[in-house]
Structure formats: structure tokens, C-alpha cells
Design an enzyme around this catalytic site. Structure first.
Site, PDB file in Angstrom:
ATOM      1  N   TYR A 151      -1.057  -7.845   0.555  1.00  0.00           N
ATOM      2  CA  TYR A 151      -1.374  -7.314  -0.423  1.00  0.00           C
ATOM      3  C   TYR A 151      -1.484  -8.180  -1.754  1.00  0.00           C
ATOM      4  O   TYR A 151      -1.731  -7.639  -2.850  1.00  0.00           O
ATOM      5  CB  TYR A 151      -0.167  -5.958  -0.712  1.00  0.00           C
ATOM      6  CG  TYR A 151      -0.329  -5.011   0.174  1.00  0.00           C
ATOM      7  CD1 TYR A 151      -1.187  -5.318   1.355  1.00  0.00           C
ATOM      8  CD2 TYR A 151       0.364  -3.797  -0.012  1.00  0.00           C
ATOM      9  CE1 TYR A 151      -1.085  -4.274   2.297  1.00  0.00           C
ATOM     10  CE2 TYR A 151       0.196  -2.687   1.050  1.00  0.00           C
ATOM     11  CZ  TYR A 151      -0.434  -3.029   2.289  1.00  0.00           C
ATOM     12  OH  TYR A 151      -0.511  -1.964   3.194  1.00  0.00           O
ATOM     13  N   LYS A 173       4.711  -9.416  13.784  1.00  0.00           N
ATOM     14  CA  LYS A 173       3.516  -9.418  15.020  1.00  0.00           C
ATOM     15  C   LYS A 173       3.346 -11.017  15.322  1.00  0.00           C
ATOM     16  O   LYS A 173       2.361 -11.528  15.391  1.00  0.00           O
ATOM     17  CB  LYS A 173       2.033  -8.851  14.491  1.00  0.00           C
ATOM     18  CG  LYS A 173       1.016  -8.869  15.345  1.00  0.00           C
ATOM     19  CD  LYS A 173       1.063  -7.612  16.345  1.00  0.00           C
ATOM     20  CE  LYS A 173      -0.095  -7.608  17.574  1.00  0.00           C
ATOM     21  NZ  LYS A 173       0.141  -6.593  18.635  1.00  0.00           N
ATOM     22  N   ASP A 191       3.625  -2.926  16.572  1.00  0.00           N
ATOM     23  CA  ASP A 191       2.890  -1.973  17.691  1.00  0.00           C
ATOM     24  C   ASP A 191       3.778  -1.065  18.186  1.00  0.00           C
ATOM     25  O   ASP A 191       3.727   0.393  18.328  1.00  0.00           O
ATOM     26  CB  ASP A 191       1.813  -2.219  18.244  1.00  0.00           C
ATOM     27  CG  ASP A 191       1.903  -3.574  18.891  1.00  0.00           C
ATOM     28  OD1 ASP A 191       3.009  -4.140  18.915  1.00  0.00           O
ATOM     29  OD2 ASP A 191       1.008  -4.139  19.645  1.00  0.00           O
ATOM     30  N   ASP A 217       4.524  -0.885   4.548  1.00  0.00           N
ATOM     31  CA  ASP A 217       3.960   0.058   4.021  1.00  0.00           C
ATOM     32  C   ASP A 217       3.624   1.205   5.076  1.00  0.00           C
ATOM     33  O   ASP A 217       3.683   2.257   4.856  1.00  0.00           O
ATOM     34  CB  ASP A 217       2.556  -0.287   3.335  1.00  0.00           C
ATOM     35  CG  ASP A 217       1.977   0.479   2.566  1.00  0.00           C
ATOM     36  OD1 ASP A 217       2.330   1.737   2.265  1.00  0.00           O
ATOM     37  OD2 ASP A 217       0.590   0.498   2.372  1.00  0.00           O
ATOM     38  N   ASP A 238       5.543   5.295   5.953  1.00  0.00           N
ATOM     39  CA  ASP A 238       4.967   6.408   5.951  1.00  0.00           C
ATOM     40  C   ASP A 238       5.147   7.157   7.291  1.00  0.00           C
ATOM     41  O   ASP A 238       5.411   8.347   7.400  1.00  0.00           O
ATOM     42  CB  ASP A 238       3.442   6.430   5.641  1.00  0.00           C
ATOM     43  CG  ASP A 238       3.144   6.371   4.064  1.00  0.00           C
ATOM     44  OD1 ASP A 238       4.126   6.166   3.339  1.00  0.00           O
ATOM     45  OD2 ASP A 238       1.958   6.707   3.739  1.00  0.00           O
TER      46      ASP A 238
HETATM   47  C1  IPM Z   1       3.103   2.763  -1.313  1.00  0.00           C
HETATM   48  C2  IPM Z   1       1.796   2.873  -1.817  1.00  0.00           C
HETATM   49  C3  IPM Z   1       1.211   1.610  -2.426  1.00  0.00           C
HETATM   50  C4  IPM Z   1       1.430   0.534  -1.469  1.00  0.00           C
HETATM   51  C5  IPM Z   1      -0.218   1.485  -3.036  1.00  0.00           C
HETATM   52  C6  IPM Z   1      -0.395   2.927  -3.969  1.00  0.00           C
HETATM   53  C7  IPM Z   1      -0.500   0.314  -3.421  1.00  0.00           C
HETATM   54  O1  IPM Z   1       1.209   3.176  -0.546  1.00  0.00           O
HETATM   55  O2  IPM Z   1       4.136   2.364  -2.279  1.00  0.00           O
HETATM   56  O3  IPM Z   1       3.646   2.622  -0.154  1.00  0.00           O
HETATM   57  O4  IPM Z   1       0.823   0.350  -0.511  1.00  0.00           O
HETATM   58  O5  IPM Z   1       2.486  -0.294  -1.644  1.00  0.00           O
HETATM   59 MG    MG Z   2       2.305   3.415   1.117  1.00  0.00          MG
END
Ligand code: IPM
Ligand code: MG
Length: 360
Positions: free
Chosen positions: A146, A195, A227, A251, A255
């Protein structure tokens, strides 16, 4: 104690949920005799609308001058919002990446906990949800893909995009140390996710994590390929205590872990640097579709405020009071629509804030 807090209400439901978190913080301050000074700054779409950029130098300076930052959420609908017609570095998310970098917030803590009262929301089989789980995802936040060099070029009429994934050993070591420190306060297990069967950056990650592990003989370390980790999170989430991983994997996995709880509206996060300073925000996004309707769940932001008291101010008793208020409100049967079930009592964002503040 004097607490000097910068708030970033941001976009979408951000302003509503931050308002309720402040309400709860004010109740804590009143009860325990603290003085809180707030200053709001603009970031994301809200800043683009006023300044044309998602984060100004003045906003960064204000954040730096604070003891901690409490954030709502930023960003809009990526298909319909005019913010996404702008070039990538002027879009809302660029503001978030920029503030993380500017404040050196390399350690991102994302707890994923299955609340007993909300176990029914867990999308997994009952035999898995009844076992419960409580994990902390430690995501490296200022390196890797990133933040690497990126460009899109055209070579001989063929369009080509390049993103680079770089980690040096110091970047890996500092997040690994934070991960092990936190494991020492929990169940003393670190699962380092990489990985390493493909990526050099992952092989270095694994080597450095093993070096750091030598200083923590009480902590059990295991390495898991990303994975496989994605599968294990839905198969047996109870096996995890601290998951330690690089930026992009963290990231995605965070989620996934939050979805497994079934109640992403409940999950807080902290982004820390080497000092006590941190930026605290809910794990969920700005939910532009429900903004302004007073139905958003403010609990993730309230719990982020609790993490702020704990990590930036060492106010454990006060943080415990917030956590207990959240538990109590759930026990009393109140739910926002995202966690509504059965014969619970549905309340809006403002009322949830009131109910929490009353329970402090
Ligand atoms: C998070 C979000 C951010 C990231 C985006 C909005 C840049 O998805 O905080 O997880 O990927 O870090
Ligand atoms: Mg995110």
C-alpha cells in the site's frame, strides 16, 4: 487528567457515530473527573469538499499536537460519488493512508470478538459459534504494497500497472515486537501469517518474527500461509489469539474475521506508533447508504474510544467502564438494526449513545 483529543468525523455515518462516542466519553470524564478538550479536523471527502484535498498539512499538524485521534469513517460510494472522479491521490482513502504515514502509525490492532449476546449473528455453524472466539489481528499499517512505488505505463501499446511490495527488517521487527507484547497480555500465542512459499518479503517476515520470538519464550509462535489462514478463520476461529501480519494480508483477513463475528458494527481498532499516541476508529466503513438516518451502530466507535483510554491514556478503569456499559446495553436487550434479532428492542444511533452514557 487533561485529555487533548482530535476528532475526525469524516464522511457517511462518521459524524453521527463520533457524536455518540463523544457523549460516552463525556459521561466517563464527568464520572471520573477528567477534562476533555476536543478539536475536529477534516479528512476524506469532507476535506475534499472544503479544501480540494483529502488531508491538509494543518490537519496533520493538529493531529500531531493532540494526545490521540478519534475517527469516524471516510469515503463515499465509489461508483456514484464525485470524489472518485478525482485522481487517486486526491480521493478520500488517500487522506487515511497519508495520516497513517504522517503519524507513523505502523501498528494496527483489530480485535475480533464474538459477543455471547450476539452469537446468533455469527454466520458459522452453531458448534463453531458456541465455542466463541476472541482474537487480535495485528496488521502492519505503513509498509508493504500500500505504500510501495506504483505506476501505470504503456509499453509498445500495452498498458501495464506496477505496484511494489517492500519490507525492511526494521519495519517487520517493530510490529512483531508490538504483536508479542500484546500476546503476553493475552493468551500468549502468536500466529504469524505470510506467503513465504512465494514471496521474498514473506520469507524475511518469517525470519525476523522468529528472531523476535526468542525474546518471548513464554509465547507460542506458529507460522501460517495466508490462504490457509483465510480458511482457518471460518473453520476454527477459536484457535487464534494474536494474528500478526503485513499490510495487505491484514486488510483482508481483518475484514474476514469481523464478518465471522456477524457484527462488524461492534468492532473497534487502534493504530499506534512507538509512543502512546494513537488513532482510533471503528473497523467498519462509512456506510454512505445509511448516513443521516440515525440508524448506524455507534458501538464500534464507542469501543474505539475505550481502546483510546486504555492504550493512549492508561485509563484502564475508565475503559473497563465503557466496555461494561456496552455489555450491559446488550444484556438489557437494546440493538441497532444491524444486530437486531428476535424480541430485542430496536434503537437508533442517538438513543444507543444515550443508553450507553447512562450506563457509565
Ligand atoms: C481499512 C481500509 C483502508 C485500508 C482503505 C480505506 C485505504 O480498507 O482501514 O482497512 O485498506 O487500509
Ligand atoms: Mg480494509
Amino acid at each position: 487528567m487533561n485529555l487533548n483529543i482530535v476528532c475526525i468525523p469524516g464522511d457517511g455515518i462518521g459524524p453521527e457515530i463520533v457524536r455518540e462516542a463523544k457523549k460516552v466519553l463525556d459521561a466517563v470524564a464527568k464520572k471520573y473527573g477528567h477534562v476533555i478538550t476536543y478539536k475536529d479536523i477534516l479528512m476524506g471527502g469532507a476535506s475534499i469538499d472544503v479544501h480540494g484535498v483529502p488531508l491538509t498539512d494543518e490537519a496533520i499538524a493538529d493531529a500531531k499536537a493532540a494526545d490521540a485521534v478519534l475517527m469516524g469513517s471516510i469515503g463515499g460510494n465509489t461508483s456514484t460519488s464525485p470524489w472518485y472522479q478525482l485522481e487517486p491521490k486526491l480521493r478520500p482513502e488517500a487522506g487515511l493512508l497519508a495520516i497513517r504515514k504522517a503519524l507513523n502509525l505502523f501498528a494496527n490492532l483489530r480485535p475480533a470478538v464474538l459477543y455471547e449476546e450476539l452469537a446468533g449473528a455469527c454466520p458459522l455453524k452453531e458448534e463453531i459459534s458456541t465455542a466463541g472466539f476472541d482474537m487480535m489481528i495485528m496488521r502492519e499499517l505503513t509498509g508493504g504494497l500500500y505504500f510501495g512505488e506504483r505506476k501505470t505505463v504503456e509499453e509498445n501499446g500495452v498498458r501495464k500497472a506496477i505496484d511494489t511490495l517492500t519490507y525492511d527488517e526494521n519495519e517487520i521487527r517493530r510490529i512483531a515486537i508490538k504483536g508479542f507484547d500484546i500476546a503476553m497480555k493475552r493468551k500468549k500465542k502468536v500466529t504469524s501469517v505470510d506467503k513465504a512459499n512465494v514471496l521474498d518479503s514473506s520469507r524475511l517476515w518469517r525470519t525476523v518474527v522468529n528472531e523476535v520470538a526468542k525474546d518471548y519464550p513464554e509465547v507460542t509462535v506458529e507460522h501460517m500461509l495466508v490462504d490457509n489462514c483465510a480458511m482457518q478463520l471460518v473453520k476454527d476461529p477459536a484457535q487464534f489469539d494474536v494474528i500478526l501480519t503485513e499490510n495487505m494480508f491484514g486488510d483482508i483477513l481483518s475484514d474476514e474475521a469481523s464478518m465471522v463475528t456477524g457484527s462488524i458494527g461492534m468492532l473497534a481498532s487502534a493504530s499506534l506508533n512507538d509512543s502512546k499516541f494513537g488513532l482510533y476508529e471503528p473497523s467498519h466503513g462509512s456506510a454512505p447508504d445509511i448516513a443521516g438516518k440515525d440508524i448506524a451502530n455507534p458501538i464500534a466507535t464507542v469501543l474505539s474510544a475505550s481502546m483510546m483510554l486504555r492504550y493512549s491514556f492508561d485509563l484502564d478503569r475508565e475503559a473497563d467502564a465503557i466496555d461494561a456499559a456496552v455489555k450491559q446495553v446488550l444484556e438489557d436487550g437494546y440493538r441497532t438494526i444491524d444486530i437486531m434479532s428476535g424480541n430485542s428492542i430496536q434503537v437508533g444511533c442517538t438513543q444507543m449513545g444515550d443508553l450507553l452514557a447512562e450506563r457509565i
